[in-house]
Structures are given as structure tokens and as C-alpha cells.
Scaffold this motif. Structure first.
Motif, PDB file in Angstrom:
ATOM      1  N   GLN A   1       0.856  -1.184   0.000  1.00  0.00           N
ATOM      2  CA  GLN A   1       0.000   0.000   0.000  1.00  0.00           C
ATOM      3  C   GLN A   1       0.891   1.233   0.000  1.00  0.00           C
ATOM      4  O   GLN A   1       1.495   1.580   0.996  1.00  0.00           O
ATOM      5  CB  GLN A   1      -0.906  -0.002   1.241  1.00  0.00           C
ATOM      6  CG  GLN A   1      -1.820   1.212   1.320  1.00  0.00           C
ATOM      7  CD  GLN A   1      -2.601   1.262   2.619  1.00  0.00           C
ATOM      8  OE1 GLN A   1      -2.619   0.294   3.365  1.00  0.00           O
ATOM      9  NE2 GLN A   1      -3.234   2.388   2.894  1.00  0.00           N
TER      10      GLN A   1
ATOM     11  N   THR B   1       2.508   4.379  14.783  1.00  0.00           N
ATOM     12  CA  THR B   1       2.497   3.027  14.217  1.00  0.00           C
ATOM     13  C   THR B   1       2.959   2.004  15.242  1.00  0.00           C
ATOM     14  O   THR B   1       2.345   0.928  15.403  1.00  0.00           O
ATOM     15  CB  THR B   1       3.406   2.972  12.977  1.00  0.00           C
ATOM     16  OG1 THR B   1       2.943   3.908  11.994  1.00  0.00           O
ATOM     17  CG2 THR B   1       3.413   1.579  12.373  1.00  0.00           C
TER      18      THR B   1
ATOM     19  N   HIS C   1       6.350  -1.298   7.734  1.00  0.00           N
ATOM     20  CA  HIS C   1       6.019   0.095   7.402  1.00  0.00           C
ATOM     21  C   HIS C   1       7.300   0.823   7.007  1.00  0.00           C
ATOM     22  O   HIS C   1       8.350   0.603   7.623  1.00  0.00           O
ATOM     23  CB  HIS C   1       5.376   0.821   8.592  1.00  0.00           C
ATOM     24  CG  HIS C   1       4.101   0.210   9.065  1.00  0.00           C
ATOM     25  ND1 HIS C   1       4.070  -0.991   9.773  1.00  0.00           N
ATOM     26  CD2 HIS C   1       2.802   0.630   8.936  1.00  0.00           C
ATOM     27  CE1 HIS C   1       2.801  -1.285  10.062  1.00  0.00           C
ATOM     28  NE2 HIS C   1       2.018  -0.323   9.567  1.00  0.00           N
TER      29      HIS C   1
ATOM     30  N   GLU D   1       4.775  -3.347   3.546  1.00  0.00           N
ATOM     31  CA  GLU D   1       3.332  -3.449   3.313  1.00  0.00           C
ATOM     32  C   GLU D   1       2.689  -2.065   3.246  1.00  0.00           C
ATOM     33  O   GLU D   1       1.722  -1.853   2.518  1.00  0.00           O
ATOM     34  CB  GLU D   1       2.691  -4.289   4.426  1.00  0.00           C
ATOM     35  CG  GLU D   1       3.248  -5.714   4.492  1.00  0.00           C
ATOM     36  CD  GLU D   1       2.894  -6.385   5.800  1.00  0.00           C
ATOM     37  OE1 GLU D   1       2.021  -5.855   6.521  1.00  0.00           O
ATOM     38  OE2 GLU D   1       3.491  -7.427   6.114  1.00  0.00           O
ATOM     39  N   HIS D   2       3.203  -1.129   4.042  1.00  0.00           N
ATOM     40  CA  HIS D   2       2.665   0.235   4.073  1.00  0.00           C
ATOM     41  C   HIS D   2       3.821   1.195   3.818  1.00  0.00           C
ATOM     42  O   HIS D   2       4.785   1.228   4.588  1.00  0.00           O
ATOM     43  CB  HIS D   2       2.008   0.524   5.422  1.00  0.00           C
ATOM     44  CG  HIS D   2       0.923  -0.432   5.783  1.00  0.00           C
ATOM     45  ND1 HIS D   2      -0.367  -0.305   5.322  1.00  0.00           N
ATOM     46  CD2 HIS D   2       0.936  -1.556   6.559  1.00  0.00           C
ATOM     47  CE1 HIS D   2      -1.108  -1.284   5.793  1.00  0.00           C
ATOM     48  NE2 HIS D   2      -0.339  -2.061   6.552  1.00  0.00           N
TER      49      HIS D   2
END
Length: 917
Positions: free
Chosen positions: A215, A238, A505, A560-561
Motif C-alpha cells: 500500500q 504506528t 512500514h 506493506e505500508h
């Protein structure tokens, strides 16, 4: 299983069978090994074979060592140059061939070294005439010819050159082939490295792990500081929401912004670290970029100590090591280093000589001994020597001995290293307290580098002591130190170090169109057309664009982020998002900017509760204390001047004794220049005595008097500023002072007749119970018998200073009210070229321009002299009473009260204004 920063699922077979895995750097090697160890531990294995994972540089070194063990020439009998040795050799050759034509020899040497590496890595023959088509490339070819000749004679090889011979060894079958070589994290390999791998691998495999459905988002901030703040708050949020998160923060050119990045993340994650009582500990985030060894406090202290070998050392550097904990001297008062540092700073000089330092340290020590000694008679005849002064004398003696009595004596670096060790030992470096883990690592690395420096004898030959200090500092500046610490869930990386790692992240800072793609920076010593044709790094726009695409594609699949950010402004320059990221959805980052200040304030309050004080009124000054003289209140008329300007200012300066440390200056500070003019005028008027003598002096006699006065006044300053007052500087200052004095005496000649009755006269008085010591610059008796008080001013002053409820400059009005004779006029004497002349008030017309009779004044003052004196006395008594009663409210009279005050950090008025707003 413990979460790791590398996905080894595609390398499991290679790791299990011990196949060779190569990485671009040691960081990725460590992450792969850590991931494999975590996998084996999760499988309940207690021991397993060490996987063959190596950084390519380490692998090439191992191949070279294997060739040396096999007696392969030249590996068996050649010395591989260190980075510093190679740099110094290039500098020597360039200096010999170019002389003084090059301003920056070191920079040219570094660029030449990179050019030679490029030729080797791209397997180009340096003798090719196509490589010498410009003046710069022709010069480089001549330098390189001499460099290789020197290396051949002395059996030297550079690190990159060893790879060239490793390829030769591969072609001659000196090395055993590998069945498989796995390349992990490589975007591009140089032709030389590619050829070595192809020559030694039966099969080679490229591997880069990727997140399949990341993402990705983009965001914009106002400037770089906001990017850091937003990224730090985002990481904090986070991690708070997901304790298992593995966060990557990517900052281009991290080595340039390391301190700024660390400060931003520290403010969010550990704000209490900045508090003085907080113990030192490892911060909860890891940096891939280290810092130069010279920036570590314990090493900076050691380097500052050997600066004592110079005739002058920097005051800032000296004071840093004086107040550091990394030295030890017995029998010194605990506050001695801080007090000595303060005295040195208050001299306002940029440099100080070792002799002056010894003198100041002994004077401070004597003063402390006198305060502590009860038997003054014994102290007079049996003065102790200052341990610090003795240590400084020992250092000087060691230097003289090492130089064999000659100031510019040359010796090998190994000789000077022995002197440095002796001097560090003399000053008790690195201190008596136990070093923590990081400091121990720093000192250990420091000793390794010192040993390497002692091995430069053959390269640099015999050099002076000052050159040895410079070279040692240069060597340590090139050494990057990174402490060995435990892994952290937050990794702060450069743009290359993070590629290939896996995060949950990732925030990438600085992805603007000015940075990505970068502006091409081809090497000036290789023709540009060849660099472009060979696709060398930084050679062309096409090469930079391709590199940017590879980097962005890699980072788009390493978490992923993912958030890409950029700053709209770089100084005054506007920036846009990198054009390769415009397809990403945008996210608003404002929510990550509002957290920082509130969060930091809350954490600091919880960690160290703050107390609030209201200081509008403090304890009064006791009358008995004043009467008995138990406490001497110093400051004279400045007490009332400060009280008028701001009550807190007067309280802080004259009761607390608070004052900010001055800023060092080049040359004499302004106050000493004014003092010099005061001295000069005092000498002149003690000889002239009156107006008649002045106007009867011939120009030649008057100039002779001015020159004598100037020379004598400068001599008074010489002991205070020995390092500044060189012969040439004295000549310049003498010319300046004589010009000012000459111009001022022209104005004095134009006055009606007068007689000087007092010069620098002191007077002790009491006003409203406040004892004060006053000093007036000059008192003249005028023709009518009245007296004129004169106050010399370096900066223009006006009679408006006496026409307000809180007097801006109460000195002359104060003297008027306590004088035992009739004062008929007061005036500033503005000495500076701007508005040079008198400016004052008088009872009657004095005939002096700009001294205005009181009845003609346009200020808010009574029209009668006696009424004016009474009004001044009333105002001065009010100020004195307020001071004695402890009035200390923060109440500046005007903006100028704060502009010229150095206590803002104590009164916190700016902080209060921010809160009110």
C-alpha cells in the motif's frame, strides 16, 4: 518466530547447503544472518553451520588473502593501501606536479582516486589516448602515470586494483570455482565485479525479495524539518498501535543530516534524554549512517588536548574539553574547569596561547586558595601550585623534548604518536570514571587508528608537529564510527542501505524533483562522452533516471505500508514531487504534525515535574546587611539603569549575579575600544588641563600628544589581549584611535573657554538607603563658574534618556543630585563619527551646540533647572527603593529593553509571549 528485516524464503536452500551469498554491504549480510539464525532457533536447533553470506568487498578481500597464501604475484609481496594512505599518496603526487596551481589539492586527490577506481571497475586502459582529450584528463593521466610508478617501486596496490588482479588470477585458474553464487540486493554490478563472478561461478542467481501487494501513498510537507517531525510521529503512532511493527525511515544523504534526524526522533520518542540528570543510554532507533570519529565527545577531547602544541588554540575547542568528563587532575576544586572556561570565554577571544592559559589557570587557582585559606599570612609565603598549570607546563616540556629544542623539528608520525600518548596521560585522558559501552568502543577504535597513523612513516616521511596533528585529525575525520547496539523496531537508513530490506512500514523522506532524479555529476578527469557511453554512475541524465526508477521500484515492494514524502520548499526554492510518484494516492500529513509539541510537553512534565514561581516581588535587601557591609552591592548607576529598563533585569544582574557569556570576536571587543578612547582622553586632558592650552597648542605638538596618549592607552590593553595585539594590529588600532581623538579635539576647540577640574572622578553616595559607587568621565568648570558633567559615549546618545518616568541613562542625573557643588549642565560626548558632538541639558545657555537650556527643552521636563533636579531625584529614589524592596517583575520599559538584554533565557519572556498568543 522473531520478526526480522529480511525475507530469506527464497534463499533457504542456498543457506542450508552452504552456497555463497553475496550482498552489497555488511548491513544486509548481518540481516540475512540474523534472519537465518531466527529461523533455526524457531526450529529448536541449538547449533547450525555458519551460512556463507558475505558483503562483496569482504569476499574480494578473502580471495586476495587466499591468493597471497598461494604465493600468487603480486598478492604475495604487495601492500594494500588504506584509504588514508592512498589519499595522501595522491596528494603528494598532485602537489609535486601541479605546485600551487591547485587551490584544493585534497579535493583533487579524492576526485583522481575515484577516477582511477572507475577506470579499473569498467576495465578501461588508462593509457588510451581517448581518455586524454581535455586539459583535466591530460593532467590526470600524468598524475596516474606517476602514481602507478610510485606504487610499482614501493610495491603498493589500491583496494580496487586488487580486484583487477583477482580477475587475472581467475583467468589463470588460481582460484576454485563456486557451483552457485547468489547475488542479493544488487541493482548494478561494475563490469570488473561482474567478470570476477562469471569467472568463479558455474551458475549465478539474482535474488530480491518483494512484497506482493504493498500500500503506497505520497504526502507533502512545508519543509524538511516538518518531514522529519511527521515521520517521527507517524513511526511513534504506528509502533503504539502495533508492537510487532518493523519500521524503516529512509533519508537521502543521511550522513549529512544525522544530527538533525536524531534530534527530531529523540524529541518524539525520548524527550527526557535532553534533561541534565538523565543517564546516557541507547536510543530506541538504529542508524545505518555513523558519524566521524572526531565528532564523538571523548575523541574530540583527546584531539583538543594535543592542540596545546600549537602557538594558539581555539577557545571553543579548549572550553569543550575543559568541561568534559574525559580528563582527571587531582586536588582541583570541583568547579575549577567550569570557572576557568568562563573566564576564557569572557575574554571574547577566538584563540588563546598556552602561556596565557597557564597564567589564567594559576590566577584562578590562587583566588580559590585565598577564599578557602583561613591563614592569610601562611598563604602569602607558601602559595601552592595549580595542578592544571603544572600539567600544562609538563605538556610544554614534553613538546620541547620531542622537538629537541627546535620549533619546526621534523619527525616521523610514529615519533609524534609517543608524544601524544604522554600528553594524554599527563592530562588524565580518558578520565577516571568507568567508560560506558559506546565510549569503550570509541576509545578502542581510536587506538586502532592511532596505530595505523604511526604506520604512515613511509608515506609521509618526517613532518612537523603541527602537520602531524592535522593529519591525525584528518584521518579520524574519515573514520565513520557506528556503535554496536541491539536491533530496534525502527531503522533509520540512507537511500542505498534500505534497499532490499523488508519492513512492515516504511517512510521515505525527500522524494522531490530536485533530488530524484539527481543532477548528473560526471567525474571531471574522464571524458564525459566515455562516461555516458559506459553508463558510469552520475554520468548522464539517462543514467540518473534509470537509477531513480530502480530505487523507487525497490522501495515500492519492500514494505506493506509505504509513504513517500517531499518538502515544498528548500530554503526559498520551490519543489515538486518526484515525477515518478505522481500516480500514488495522496494522504494528509497534518495529523502527524500536531502531536509532537503536546506529546513532548506531557512526557517532560511526567518525567520532571516543573515548579512555577511568581517573581514580581522577592526578598528585600536587609538594611542591617547594607549597614554592616556584609554584602557589597556592585554595579553603581547601572543598578538604577537596569531597574528602569526592567525590574527583573536589575534583580538578576545585581542580586543574582546573572549574565550571559559573551560571543568571541575577531580583534578587540567594543568595550575595550571604548576603554582605549577613555584612557586616551584622560591622558590628553591631564596634560592640557584647560581650553586655553588646547587652542594654543600647535598642530604638531597636539598630534604628538595624541600619539603619546594613543600608544599609552593601547599598552594598557596589551596584557588583556596579548594574542590580538600584534604589531600590525596595534598600528591599525593606533591610527583609528588617533583619528577619533583628533576629530573630537576639533569640537572641543570650538567651545567657549573652560577648565577641566576632574577626570574619571569616583564618588560614593547613598540614595534612598542604597549605597552606590559612581564614576564620572569628566567635570568642566565653565566661564560662569558652574560645572558641566560629561559622559563619553561610543554610540550616539540623546537627552531623551533623561526625559521619561523610568530614566534610560541615570548616571549624570544621579551625580547631579548627590554632588556637593552646583552642577549647571550635563551632556553626553558622542565620540563616534555618526552624530559626533555634545548632546545635553543646561540651566543657562553654555554656548556649546546641542546643549539645550532647560527652558527651551522640548522633552517632558520642567522648564526650571531646580525643578528638573527634584524630579530626577524623586525618580531615582523610587528606583532605588524598588530595588531594595525586591521588585523583580518582568516589565520591560520598551522593545529596546529586551533587545539589548542577554537574560531572555532566564526570564523566559519570549516563552510567555508565545503562550499568551
Amino acid at each position: 518466530m522473531t520478526k526480522t528485516l529480511f525475507d530469506i524464503s527464497g534463499l533457504e536452500a542456498a543457506l542450508k547447503h552452504g552456497e555463497l551469498i553475496l550482498t552489497p554491504n555488511r548491513r544486509m549480510t548481518a540481516k540475512i544472518q540474523a534472519a537465518y539464525a531466527a529461523q533455526q532457533t524457531a526450529a529448536h536447533h541449538q547449533a547450525w553451520p555458519t551460512p556463507r553470506v558475505m558483503a562483496i568487498e569482504h569476499w574480494l578481500q578473502s580471495l586476495w588473502q587466499r591468493l597471497a597464501d598461494s604465493n600468487f604475484q603480486p598478492a604475495a609481496d604487495h601492500i594494500v593501501l588504506s584509504e588514508l594512505r592512498e589519499q595522501l599518496l595522491w596528494e603528494q603526487i598532485i602537489q609535486q606536479q601541479s605546485g600551487d596551481n591547485l587551490v584544493k589539492t585534497a579535493s583533487a586527490a579524492q576526485t583522481a582516486k575515484k577516477a582511477f577506481d572507475l577506470l579499473l571497475l569498467w576495465q578501461l586502459d588508462w593509457r588510451d589516448s581517448a581518455l586524454a582529450t581535455t586539459y583535466d584528463s591530460e593532467c590526470f593521466q600524468q598524475w596516474l602515470k606517476q602514481f602507478l610508478a610510485t606504487c610499482q617501486v614501493k610495491h603498493y596496490l589500491t583496494k580496487t586494483h586488487t580486484a583487477h588482479f583477482i580477475l587475472k588470477a581467475c583467468e589463470k585458474n588460481w582460484l576454485t570455482q563456486y557451483p552457485h553464487i547468489h547475488l542479493v540486493g544488487f541493482d548494478n554490478l561494475s563490469p570488473l565485479h561482474q567478470a570476477i563472478i562469471e569467472g568463479l561461478a558455474e551458475q549465478s542467481h539474482h535474488y530480491r525479495p518483494k512484497v506482493l501487494e504493498p500500500q503506497c501513498q505520497r504526502t507533502q510537507l512545508a519543509h524538511f524539518e516538518e518531514e522529519l517531525q511527521a515521520a517521527a510521529n507517524w513511526a511513534h503512532t504506528t509502533l503504539a498501535n502495533n508492537a510487532e511493527a518493523m519500521i524503516g525511515i529512509v533519508v537521502p544523504e543521511l550522513h549529512l543530516h544525522r544530527q538533525q534526524v536524531e534530534a527530531a526522533f529523540q524529541q518524539v520518542f525520548e524527550p527526557q534524554v535532553s534533561l541534565p540528570e538523565s543517564p546516557r543510554y541507547t536510543l530506541p532507533f538504529n542508524f545505518s549512517a555513523g558519524q566521524p570519529l572526531t565528532q564523538q565527545p571523548i575523541i574530540a577531547t583527546a584531539l583538543a588536548m594535543i592542540e596545546l602544541n600549537k602557538s594558539e588554540m581555539e577557545v571553543a575547542q579548549l572550553c569543550q574539553w575543559l568541561i568534559s568528563p574525559f580528563h582527571h587532575l587531582d586536588s582541583l576544586h570541583v568547579d575549577f574547569p567550569a570557572l576557568l572556561s568562563e573566564q576564557i570565554i569572557r575574554s571574547q577571544q577566538l584563540t588563546i596561547s598556552p602561556g596565557r592559559l597557564r597564567q589564567m589557570s594559576q590566577q584562578l587557582f590562587d583566588k580559590q586558595q585565598q577564599l578557602q585559606s583561613a591563614d592569610l599570612q601562611q598563604d602569602l609565603f607558601n602559595q601552592a601550585n595549580c595542578p592544571f598549570t603544572q600539567a600544562l607546563q609538563t605538556i610544554e616540556q614534553l613538546k620541547i623534548k620531542a622537538q629537541a629544542g627546535y620549533q619546526n623539528r621534523r619527525h616521523y608520525p610514529s615519533h609524534w604518536v609517543k608524544l601524544f600518548y604522554q600528553q594524554w596521560q599527563c592530562l588524565g585522558w580518558p578520565g577516571e570514571r568507568r567508560l560506558d559501552s559506546v565510549e569503550y568502543q570509541q576509545v578502542s577504535r581510536f587506538y586502532e587508528e592511532i596505530k595505523a597513523f604511526a604506520g604512515l612513516d613511509e608515506i609521509v616521511g618526517q613532518i612537523p608537529l603541527t602537520e602531524a596533528s592535522r593529519l591525525l585529525h584528518k584521518q579520524l575525520q574519515q573514520v565513520t564510527f557506528q556503535a554496536q547496539t541491539k536491533d530496534s523496531p525502527i531503522q533509520i537508513l540512507g537511500s542505498l542501505e534500505g534497499a532490499g530490506l523488508r519492513f512492515s512500514h516504511c517512510w521515505l523522506i525527500g522524494f522531490d524533483d530536485s533530488t530524484w532524479p539527481a543532477i548528473p555529476k560526471p567525474n571531471p578527469f574522464i571524458p564525459i562522452d566515455i562516461q555516458v557511453a559506459q553508463m558510469m554512475p552520475h554520468a548522464s541524465v539517462e543514467r540518473e533516471l534509470a537509477f531513480t526508477k530502480e530505487i523507487i521500484d525497490t522501495y515500492k515492494h519492500n514494505a506493506e505500508h509505504i509513504v513517500f514524502s517531499y518538502a515544498r520548499l528548500n530554503g526559498d526554492k520551490e519543489q515538486q514531487l518526484c515525477p515518478l510518484l505522481t500516480d500514488l494516492p495522496e494522504v494528509d500529513a497534518s495529523c502527524w504534525l500536531t502531536q509532537s509539541v503536546q506529546q513532548t510537553a506531557q512526557l517532560l512534565t511526567l518525567t520532571a515535574p516543573l515548579e512555577s514561581y511568581v517573581l514580581d516581588q522577592t526578598k528585600p535587601v536587609a538594611e542591617k546587611v547594607i549597614a554592616t557591609g556584609a554584602v557589597t552591592i556592585k554595579g553603581g548607576s547601572q543598578i538604577l539603569k537596569s531597574q528602569a529598563s526592567c525590574p527583573f533585569q536589575s534583580f538578576a544582574k545585581h542580586r543574582l549575579g546573572a549574565s550571559a557569556l559573551p560571543t568571541p570576536l575577531i580583534g578587540l571587543p567594543p568595550w575595550s575600544r571604548g576603554q582605549c578612547l577613555h584612557y586616551g582622553l584622560e591622558i590628553i586632558w591631564r596634560e592640557l588641563k584647560d581650553h586655553s592650552t588646547l587652542i594654543n597648542k600647535t598642530d604638531a605638538d597636539l598630534q604628538a600628544l595624541i600619539q603619546r596618549a594613543t600608544v599609552q592607552s593601547l599598552k594598557r590593553l596589551l596584557p588583556q589581549f596579548p594574542s590580538v595585539m600584534s604589531i600590525r594590529y596595534q598600528q591599525l588600532e593606533q591610527w583609528r584611535v588617533s583619528q577619533w581623538l583628533t576629530a573630537w579635539l576639533v569640537i572641543e576647540k570650538q567651545r567657549p573657554p573652560f577648565r577641566v577640574v576632574a577626570i574619571e572622578q569616583s564618588k560614593r553616595c547613598t540614595i534612598a538607603g542604597l549605597p552606590l559607587n559612581l564614576r564620572v568621565d569628566r567635570i568642566d568648570q565653565l566661564e560662569d563658574g558652574s560645572y558641566l558633567l560629561i559622559d563619553y559615549k561610543m554610540n550616539p546618545a540623546s537627552d531623551s534618556a533623561w526625559a521619561s518616568e523610568r530614566l534610560d541613562d541615570p548616571q549624570l542625573p544621579l551625580y547631579c543630585t548627590v554632588a556637593n557643588r552646583k552642577i549647571g549642565a550635563i551632556s553626553f560626548a558622542n565620540l563616534s563619527p555618526k552624530n559626533r558632538g555634545f548632546c545635553g541639558l543646561s540651566e543657562a545657555d553654555t554656548g556649546i551646540p546641542k546643549i539645550i537650556p532647560i527652558e527651551q527643552n522640548k522633552r517632558e521636563l520642567p522648564c526650571q533647572w531646580e525643578d528638573t533636579l527634584k524630579e530626577w531625584q524623586q525618580q531615582l529614589e523610587q528606583l532605588a527603593v524598588a530595588f531594595l524592596q525586591g521588585a523583580s517583575r518582568i516589565d520591560p520599559k520598551s522593545a529596546n529593553s529586551c533587545r539589548y538584554c542577554d537574560l531572555a533565557s532566564l526570564c523566559r519572556i519570549n516563552h510567555q509571549r508565545e503562550n499568551n498568543e
